[in-house]
Design a protein around this motif. Structure first.
Motif, short mmCIF file in Angstrom:
data_model
loop_
_atom_site.label_atom_id
_atom_site.label_comp_id
_atom_site.label_asym_id
_atom_site.label_seq_id
_atom_site.Cartn_x
_atom_site.Cartn_y
_atom_site.Cartn_z
N HIS A 69 0.81 -1.22 0.00
CA HIS A 69 0.00 0.00 0.00
C HIS A 69 0.84 1.26 0.00
O HIS A 69 0.43 2.27 -0.57
N ASN A 70 2.01 1.22 0.62
CA ASN A 70 2.88 2.39 0.64
C ASN A 70 3.59 2.60 -0.68
O ASN A 70 3.89 3.74 -1.05
N ALA A 71 3.86 1.54 -1.40
CA ALA A 71 4.65 1.62 -2.63
C ALA A 71 3.82 1.85 -3.88
O ALA A 71 4.35 2.32 -4.88
N CYS A 72 2.53 1.51 -3.85
CA CYS A 72 1.72 1.53 -5.07
C CYS A 72 0.55 2.49 -4.96
O CYS A 72 -0.07 2.61 -3.91
N PRO A 73 0.20 3.13 -6.09
CA PRO A 73 -1.02 3.94 -6.12
C PRO A 73 -2.25 3.06 -5.95
O PRO A 73 -2.26 1.89 -6.32
N ARG A 74 -3.29 3.63 -5.40
CA ARG A 74 -4.53 2.90 -5.11
C ARG A 74 -5.09 2.20 -6.35
O ARG A 74 -5.52 1.04 -6.30
N ILE A 77 -3.16 -0.94 -7.05
CA ILE A 77 -3.48 -1.99 -6.09
C ILE A 77 -4.77 -2.68 -6.49
O ILE A 77 -4.84 -3.90 -6.54
N ASP A 78 -5.80 -1.88 -6.78
CA ASP A 78 -7.09 -2.45 -7.19
C ASP A 78 -6.92 -3.34 -8.43
O ASP A 78 -7.46 -4.44 -8.49
N HIS A 79 -6.16 -2.86 -9.40
CA HIS A 79 -5.93 -3.63 -10.63
C HIS A 79 -5.20 -4.93 -10.33
O HIS A 79 -5.61 -6.00 -10.80
N GLU A 114 -9.24 -6.69 3.07
CA GLU A 114 -7.89 -6.38 3.56
C GLU A 114 -7.04 -5.73 2.48
O GLU A 114 -6.23 -4.86 2.76
N ALA A 115 -7.24 -6.10 1.24
CA ALA A 115 -6.46 -5.48 0.16
C ALA A 115 -6.99 -4.08 -0.15
O ALA A 115 -6.24 -3.19 -0.52
N ARG A 116 -8.29 -3.89 0.00
CA ARG A 116 -8.92 -2.61 -0.31
C ARG A 116 -8.56 -1.55 0.72
O ARG A 116 -8.23 -0.42 0.38
N SER A 117 -8.63 -1.90 1.99
CA SER A 117 -8.48 -0.91 3.04
C SER A 117 -7.06 -0.74 3.51
O SER A 117 -6.74 0.22 4.19
#
Length: 120
Positions: A69-74, A77-79, A114-117
């Motif tokens: 989450h710190n390294a990637c744009p939201r 992450i979703d993709h 957990e991946a979303r939040s």
């Protein structure tokens, strides 16, 4: 108005100038993309090891998830999460292991909480 020889700032260039850390920019530097991919791969590897051993993967992988989450744009992450879930689903289908429940749940797919939040 821009003087002759000067270009106007476009929304894209303004967004790129907004931050040096990649947050708020549409394009990431190569080093930022590599950091994101590395964090993603480390998180996926942790999830896979948890799947193999049957341990509680959410707690076990919290450090890797935080880094992801710190390294990637939201949006990335979703993709990545959607693609991984689809690839796992596709693998089940190809092996003939997918049940009707799996197929129905994939049709109404959502990103796991957990991946979303992010990490707690």
């Amino acid at each position: 108005a821009a003087k002759a020889g000067q270009s106007k700032a476009t929304p894209a260039t303004a967004a790129m100038a907004k931050s040096d850390s990649g947050v708020g920019r549409k394009l990431l530097l190569k080093s930022e993309r590599e950091k994101c991919w590395h964090a993603r791969d480390a998180y996926w590897a942790c999830l896979e090891s948890g799947r193999e051993s049957g341990t509680g993967k959410a707690n076990k992988c919290s450090k890797e998830l935080a880094e992801f989450h710190n390294a990637c744009p939201r949006q990335w992450i979703d993709h990545f999460v959607r693609k991984r879930e689809y690839d796992l689903f596709k693998e089940k289908i190809e092996k003939g292991e997918a049940s009707d429940k799996d197929i129905k749940s994939h049709m109404t797919f959502s990103i796991p909480k957990e991946a979303r939040s992010g990490p707690a």
